[in-house]
Structure formats: structure tokens, C-alpha cells
Design a protein around this motif. Sequence first.
Motif, PDB file in Angstrom:
ATOM      1  N   VAL A 104       0.836  -1.192   0.000  1.00  0.00           N
ATOM      2  CA  VAL A 104       0.000   0.000   0.000  1.00  0.00           C
ATOM      3  C   VAL A 104       0.873   1.245   0.000  1.00  0.00           C
ATOM      4  CG1 VAL A 104      -0.176   0.023   2.531  1.00  0.00           C
ATOM      5  CG2 VAL A 104      -1.928   1.179   1.161  1.00  0.00           C
ATOM      6  N   VAL A 105       0.436   2.259  -0.729  1.00  0.00           N
ATOM      7  CA  VAL A 105       1.118   3.549  -0.745  1.00  0.00           C
ATOM      8  C   VAL A 105       0.226   4.558  -0.033  1.00  0.00           C
ATOM      9  CG1 VAL A 105       2.134   5.370  -2.155  1.00  0.00           C
ATOM     10  CG2 VAL A 105       2.210   2.997  -2.950  1.00  0.00           C
ATOM     11  N   ILE A 129      -2.220   0.028   9.844  1.00  0.00           N
ATOM     12  CA  ILE A 129      -2.124  -0.962   8.762  1.00  0.00           C
ATOM     13  C   ILE A 129      -1.325  -2.169   9.230  1.00  0.00           C
ATOM     14  CG2 ILE A 129      -1.250  -1.418   6.429  1.00  0.00           C
ATOM     15  CD1 ILE A 129      -1.730   1.589   5.838  1.00  0.00           C
ATOM     16  N   ARG A 130      -0.217  -1.925   9.933  1.00  0.00           N
ATOM     17  CA  ARG A 130       0.620  -3.009  10.456  1.00  0.00           C
ATOM     18  C   ARG A 130      -0.189  -3.934  11.383  1.00  0.00           C
ATOM     19  NH1 ARG A 130       4.454  -2.694   7.440  1.00  0.00           N
ATOM     20  NH2 ARG A 130       6.377  -1.520   7.763  1.00  0.00           N
ATOM     21  N   ASP A 131      -1.017  -3.322  12.241  1.00  0.00           N
ATOM     22  CA  ASP A 131      -1.798  -4.111  13.190  1.00  0.00           C
ATOM     23  C   ASP A 131      -2.821  -4.993  12.478  1.00  0.00           C
ATOM     24  OD1 ASP A 131      -0.438  -3.050  15.326  1.00  0.00           O
ATOM     25  OD2 ASP A 131      -1.973  -1.555  15.829  1.00  0.00           O
ATOM     26  N   ARG A 132      -3.466  -4.446  11.456  1.00  0.00           N
ATOM     27  CA  ARG A 132      -4.536  -5.184  10.792  1.00  0.00           C
ATOM     28  C   ARG A 132      -4.026  -6.142   9.720  1.00  0.00           C
ATOM     29  NH1 ARG A 132      -9.909  -4.157  11.059  1.00  0.00           N
ATOM     30  NH2 ARG A 132     -10.519  -2.566  12.583  1.00  0.00           N
ATOM     31  N   VAL A 133      -2.991  -5.741   8.991  1.00  0.00           N
ATOM     32  CA  VAL A 133      -2.473  -6.566   7.893  1.00  0.00           C
ATOM     33  C   VAL A 133      -0.954  -6.649   8.013  1.00  0.00           C
ATOM     34  CG1 VAL A 133      -2.648  -7.028   5.408  1.00  0.00           C
ATOM     35  CG2 VAL A 133      -4.323  -5.536   6.499  1.00  0.00           C
ATOM     36  N   PRO A 134      -0.448  -7.459   8.941  1.00  0.00           N
ATOM     37  CA  PRO A 134       1.000  -7.511   9.186  1.00  0.00           C
ATOM     38  C   PRO A 134       1.825  -7.882   7.957  1.00  0.00           C
ATOM     39  CG  PRO A 134      -0.205  -8.632  10.928  1.00  0.00           C
ATOM     40  CD  PRO A 134      -1.194  -8.343   9.856  1.00  0.00           C
ATOM     41  N   GLY A 135       1.246  -8.604   7.038  1.00  0.00           N
ATOM     42  CA  GLY A 135       2.005  -9.024   5.859  1.00  0.00           C
ATOM     43  C   GLY A 135       2.064  -8.008   4.750  1.00  0.00           C
ATOM     44  N   CYS A 136       1.397  -6.880   4.926  1.00  0.00           N
ATOM     45  CA  CYS A 136       1.362  -5.855   3.879  1.00  0.00           C
ATOM     46  C   CYS A 136       2.562  -4.919   4.018  1.00  0.00           C
ATOM     47  CB  CYS A 136       0.061  -5.051   3.992  1.00  0.00           C
ATOM     48  SG  CYS A 136      -0.116  -3.760   2.742  1.00  0.00           S
ATOM     49  N   SER A 137       3.280  -4.691   2.924  1.00  0.00           N
ATOM     50  CA  SER A 137       4.374  -3.719   2.953  1.00  0.00           C
ATOM     51  C   SER A 137       3.804  -2.327   2.707  1.00  0.00           C
ATOM     52  CB  SER A 137       5.450  -4.058   1.921  1.00  0.00           C
ATOM     53  OG  SER A 137       4.888  -4.238   0.639  1.00  0.00           O
ATOM     54  N   ILE A 138       4.466  -1.315   3.279  1.00  0.00           N
ATOM     55  CA  ILE A 138       3.910   0.046   3.286  1.00  0.00           C
ATOM     56  C   ILE A 138       4.922   1.049   2.750  1.00  0.00           C
ATOM     57  CG2 ILE A 138       2.872   1.850   4.705  1.00  0.00           C
ATOM     58  CD1 ILE A 138       2.257  -0.373   6.787  1.00  0.00           C
ATOM     59  N   GLU A 139       4.477   1.836   1.801  1.00  0.00           N
ATOM     60  CA  GLU A 139       5.283   2.935   1.254  1.00  0.00           C
ATOM     61  C   GLU A 139       4.625   4.247   1.642  1.00  0.00           C
ATOM     62  OE1 GLU A 139       6.178   4.766  -3.206  1.00  0.00           O
ATOM     63  OE2 GLU A 139       6.170   2.589  -2.913  1.00  0.00           O
ATOM     64  N   ILE A 140       5.410   5.193   2.128  1.00  0.00           N
ATOM     65  CA  ILE A 140       4.860   6.505   2.475  1.00  0.00           C
ATOM     66  C   ILE A 140       5.442   7.566   1.553  1.00  0.00           C
ATOM     67  CG2 ILE A 140       4.340   5.946   4.870  1.00  0.00           C
ATOM     68  CD1 ILE A 140       6.917   7.418   5.665  1.00  0.00           C
ATOM     69  N   PHE A 163      10.425   4.821   1.771  1.00  0.00           N
ATOM     70  CA  PHE A 163      10.178   6.245   1.969  1.00  0.00           C
ATOM     71  C   PHE A 163      10.299   6.928   0.612  1.00  0.00           C
ATOM     72  CE2 PHE A 163      11.215  10.645   2.565  1.00  0.00           C
ATOM     73  CZ  PHE A 163      10.437  11.038   3.650  1.00  0.00           C
ATOM     74  N   ASN A 164       9.228   7.583   0.200  1.00  0.00           N
ATOM     75  CA  ASN A 164       9.178   8.224  -1.112  1.00  0.00           C
ATOM     76  C   ASN A 164       8.937   9.717  -0.937  1.00  0.00           C
ATOM     77  OD1 ASN A 164       8.692   8.989  -3.746  1.00  0.00           O
ATOM     78  ND2 ASN A 164       7.051   7.525  -4.118  1.00  0.00           N
ATOM     79  N   HIS A 165       9.743  10.517  -1.570  1.00  0.00           N
ATOM     80  CA  HIS A 165       9.510  11.960  -1.605  1.00  0.00           C
ATOM     81  C   HIS A 165       9.927  12.456  -2.984  1.00  0.00           C
ATOM     82  CE1 HIS A 165       9.233  16.156  -0.540  1.00  0.00           C
ATOM     83  NE2 HIS A 165      10.461  16.332  -0.986  1.00  0.00           N
ATOM     84  N   ASN A 166       8.998  13.088  -3.674  1.00  0.00           N
ATOM     85  CA  ASN A 166       9.241  13.458  -5.065  1.00  0.00           C
ATOM     86  C   ASN A 166       9.918  14.811  -5.213  1.00  0.00           C
ATOM     87  OD1 ASN A 166       8.048  11.087  -5.895  1.00  0.00           O
ATOM     88  ND2 ASN A 166       6.026  12.000  -6.110  1.00  0.00           N
ATOM     89  N   ILE A 167      10.998  14.809  -5.965  1.00  0.00           N
ATOM     90  CA  ILE A 167      11.681  16.069  -6.268  1.00  0.00           C
ATOM     91  C   ILE A 167      10.994  16.781  -7.424  1.00  0.00           C
ATOM     92  CG2 ILE A 167      13.410  15.241  -7.946  1.00  0.00           C
ATOM     93  CD1 ILE A 167      15.441  16.865  -6.033  1.00  0.00           C
TER      94      ILE A 167
END
Length: 315
Positions: A104-105, A129-140, A163-167
Motif C-alpha cells: 500500500v502507498v 495498517i501493520r496491526d490489521r495486515v502484518p504481511g502488507c508492505s507500506i510505502e509513504i 520512503f518516497n519523496h518526489n523532487i
Amino acid sequence: MAKNEEYLRKPEWLKIKINTNKSYNRLKHLMRDKRLNTVCEEAKCPNIHECWSERQTATFMILGDTCTRGCRFCAVKTGLPNELDWGEPKRVAESVEIMGLKHVVVTAVARDDLKDGGAAVFAETVRQIRDRVPGCSIEILPSDMKGDYESLHTLMDSKPDIFNHNIETVRRLTKRVRAIAMYDRSLELLRRVKEIAPDTPTKSSIMVGLGETKEEIIETMDDLRANNVDIMTIGQYLQPTKKHLKVERYYHPDEFKELKEIAFSKGFKHCEAGPLVRSSYHADEQVNQTAAQRRLNYVKGYEETSGEKLTKLTF
């Protein structure tokens, strides 16, 4: 290559396939039911039909739907935002669980009205998200938080997988294209993330077609690599409305292919480049080995404990 007319006609390769199947409609209804925003809709992403109909992925946009900045490329509305909704992180997590996402992003509007830029809500969303779906990877994908690096620690304490931050654009065009944001401040933010969490992949994106040169694109690649950025995405800028910046030219798919090859030669671990590529495009393919292994361990552990095959997560 098309000439720089007042309004350039879109080339053939930018035609978008529209597919509003059951998956698309289900996801759209879910977002409305949960009172959630997606950058897919707000920013008029050209890949919304592919992601929602075929890949069943979405980029959640938290902290409301009103941005405090007015970047000249962005379709998200600008104005005075509403008060924080602390129920939003839970609703996002519930949606991730219902959708059965493997990745998820989570992005957000810029909230310069908040002291921490919204970092606390970001971090709580990751934890929910971690608590509900521990197997899901997370991008911020946060804003630069106006250089508030104390808040960056709050954000990174939630341990996102990417960690994503757009230039967004090259140095010369930054002032014209981005509101308030600064080229060097974005680079410093990405560098500091690596200092806080060396093993967390960092990512950034640029749009082309705003008047930059090839040399400036390569210079931006070098600047990102000098600050240890691992992943880069490169896409065509598309003018969302007549009030926004005009497209100076459209890049051919072969040019994107060349830019992708250059990016890999510079040392990026992953690069997506193409006319319709956006920051979150195929983001599920960009997680590092650690995050991918965590997914597999979660599935294995669940199945061993419950004796059931885990089919809800879309691996």
C-alpha cells in the motif's frame, strides 16, 4: 517530436485504456463508504483504470483533500484544510484489509498549517495498517514538512518499508513548478531518511516535458544518487487543466527507455520510466528483500498456526 505549440496534441502512445469493471467499481464504492481520498482520483492519475481494475492497488491520500500549497502542475485542490480526522488511519487500515493488499502507498496533501506537517497522522496510519495486515508492505509519500526533521523522526519511527519523496523536476524549473518546496530541501530530506534508517529504500520521482534538458535530467539523477536514493520513477507531465503549466513537449517511449538505462547505469536499484509512469506505478515491485521476506513469513506463520491457506492477501 511535437513542436511547442500553445497546446500540444497528445501522441498516440498516451491514449489511455478505460476499464471500469467490477474491481474498479468495488474499489470506488469502498473509498466513498470509508470517506477516504485517493491521489489516483484527486491528481487525475492516468493509470487509475489499470491499477483499480487489474492490479487492485490504490494510493491513499490522507490528511484531507485540500492542500495548503498550489503547485502549478498538480490537480489537487488548494485552500484552507479541515481539522485533522483521527479516525482516518483506522479507516485506511480497514480498507487495506478488505482489499487484501500486499503493498500500500500512503501519501498526503501538504499540511503547512500543522506544526509537524501531519507526521503524527502518517505514523498512526502506518501502525494501524501493520496491526490489521502484518504481511502488507507500506510505502509513504510525505511532503518535505518544510524541513522539520524532528517530525521526520516521528514518521520514521513507524518503520515504513519504502520512503518516497518526489523532487518533481530539475533544479532550474523548481521555483516555477513547485510551490514553497525547494530542490535542495527535498534532497536533504531524502538524505536524512537514510541517516535515520539506512536499510529503508528511498525513492523519488520527476516529470518530464516541462522544458528541462536531457543534461538537467541526468544532473537530477546524480543529485539523487549523491543522497543515496535507491529508486527513481520518470513520467510524462500531463496538463490537468488549462490553469496549470502547459506541456512543452512529449517524450517518445524510446526516450524513456534510454533514461531508464541511464538511471540503472547511475546505480539506482530500480527505475520505472515511461509516458504514463507515476510515482506509485508498480510500487509493489519495488520493496526490498527484507519487506518481501516479511510478507512470506507472515503468510507461512498464519498458515501453520491456523491450518488454513491464506488467500486474502493478493501475493
